[in-house]
Design an enzyme around this catalytic site. Structure first.
Site, mmCIF file in Angstrom:
data_model
loop_
_atom_site.group_PDB
_atom_site.id
_atom_site.type_symbol
_atom_site.label_atom_id
_atom_site.label_comp_id
_atom_site.label_asym_id
_atom_site.label_seq_id
_atom_site.Cartn_x
_atom_site.Cartn_y
_atom_site.Cartn_z
ATOM 1 N N ASP A 48 0.850 -1.185 0.000
ATOM 2 C CA ASP A 48 0.000 0.000 0.000
ATOM 3 C C ASP A 48 0.884 1.233 0.000
ATOM 4 O O ASP A 48 1.965 1.240 0.588
ATOM 5 C CB ASP A 48 -0.971 0.005 1.183
ATOM 6 C CG ASP A 48 -0.282 0.069 2.534
ATOM 7 O OD1 ASP A 48 -0.024 1.189 3.021
ATOM 8 O OD2 ASP A 48 -0.018 -0.996 3.116
ATOM 9 N N ASP A 55 -9.382 3.783 6.646
ATOM 10 C CA ASP A 55 -8.218 3.672 7.519
ATOM 11 C C ASP A 55 -8.573 4.271 8.877
ATOM 12 O O ASP A 55 -8.654 5.485 9.033
ATOM 13 C CB ASP A 55 -7.042 4.414 6.874
ATOM 14 C CG ASP A 55 -5.767 4.374 7.701
ATOM 15 O OD1 ASP A 55 -5.806 3.903 8.852
ATOM 16 O OD2 ASP A 55 -4.721 4.832 7.202
ATOM 17 N N GLU A 115 -7.308 4.639 12.571
ATOM 18 C CA GLU A 115 -6.152 4.478 13.449
ATOM 19 C C GLU A 115 -5.962 5.704 14.319
ATOM 20 O O GLU A 115 -6.801 6.603 14.325
ATOM 21 C CB GLU A 115 -4.896 4.179 12.641
ATOM 22 C CG GLU A 115 -4.506 5.239 11.612
ATOM 23 C CD GLU A 115 -3.223 4.855 10.864
ATOM 24 O OE1 GLU A 115 -2.149 4.941 11.471
ATOM 25 O OE2 GLU A 115 -3.324 4.466 9.667
#
Length: 273
Positions: A72, A161, A163
């Site tokens: 990625d 995503d 996080e």
């Protein structure tokens, strides 16, 4: 001497009065501190997980099952030599498209189209900022700027995503209930617009702390889990298996190193939905 001290004190009071006047004037005009930026080349899948959780690896994990290597990338990697990555064995890629509702990866076209052109199965991901705007709003921004999906057998479902907050408090100041609602809003909107539930990228530590297990996301959303250690370890609550393991932050391929939990045919089936 007394007169001199009096004049000095009077001068200081004058300075303080001018400063106070400036503050009042600024408030009256609506001037305030500039907001924090929304998006950076330094924010990418795992950038904050690496800072908070650490972990390193020196070799590829022992192959236990059929696994497909991938990668990625974000603008942090710049222009990627996709032919070289393909020749080195990468067969899929996730590319950062957006962050919040104010950042677009300036290298997205080169990375997203370049990976496709060499034969990889690729998808786009969104770096979530749940304290800046709603999940529905960020999902729309993502889909509008690269987060779409097509049943061409070469496109993975878009990914969110989730996080650590790069700007402040770990869980973005949200309770587990509020964060769960945010994730559901984002997921539902992406599903509505692309006909696919988004993949969820996260780590077990962050997810268990900030989202929890009130909703079993493993029933609908593929898991892309980050864990930089010799073994995969426990999964985030709500999943019984993972789809992709981000096992290292750097290595043979540009960007992060990933392993798909299955063979090439199974990877194709994920792309096809």
């Amino acid at each position: 001497m007394v007169l001199l001290r009096f004049r000095t004190w009077t001068a200081r009071l004058g300075v303080l009065a001018l400063a106070a006047g400036a503050v009042v004037a600024a408030s009256a005009s609506g001037t305030s501190a500039a907001p924090l930026p929304e998006g950076s080349a330094d924010h990418y899948a795992g950038s904050q997980i690496g800072k908070h959780e650490g972990g390193t690896r020196t070799a590829r994990p022992a192959k236990r099952f059929a696994e497909v290597p991938g990668m990625d990338v974000s603008s942090h990697q710049g222009d990627v030599d996709w032919r070289r990555s393909w020749d080195d064995g990468a067969r899929f890629a996730y590319v950062k498209a957006t962050e919040g509702t104010g950042y677009r990866n300036p290298k997205f076209a080169q990375q997203y189209n370049g990976s496709y052109d060499v034969g990889m199965i690729r998808g786009a991901y969104h770096f979530a900022l749940p304290d800046r705007s709603g999940g529905t709003e960020q999902a729309d921004f993502f889909v509008d700027h690269g987060g779409g999906w097509s049943a061409d057998g070469r496109t993975l479902p878009g990914a969110m995503d989730m996080e650590y907050n790069p700007y402040g408090e770990t869980c973005y100041g949200l309770s587990q209930e509020a964060m769960t609602r945010w994730v559901l809003d984002f997921s539902d909107r992406v599903l509505q617009r692309t006909q696919r539930h988004p993949t969820i990228y996260t780590s077990a530590n962050w997810w268990n702390r900030c989202v929890g297990g009130s909703v079993h996301f493993g029933r609908t959303n593929p898991l892309w889990v980050a864990h930089y250690a010799d073994a995969l370890g426990a999964l985030p609550v709500g999943w019984d298996f993972h789809t992709i393991w981000q096992w290292r932050a750097a290595g043979l391929f540009p960007g992060d190193q990933n392993l798909f939990n299955g063979n090439a045919e199974q990877l194709l089936s994920v792309a096809l939905g």
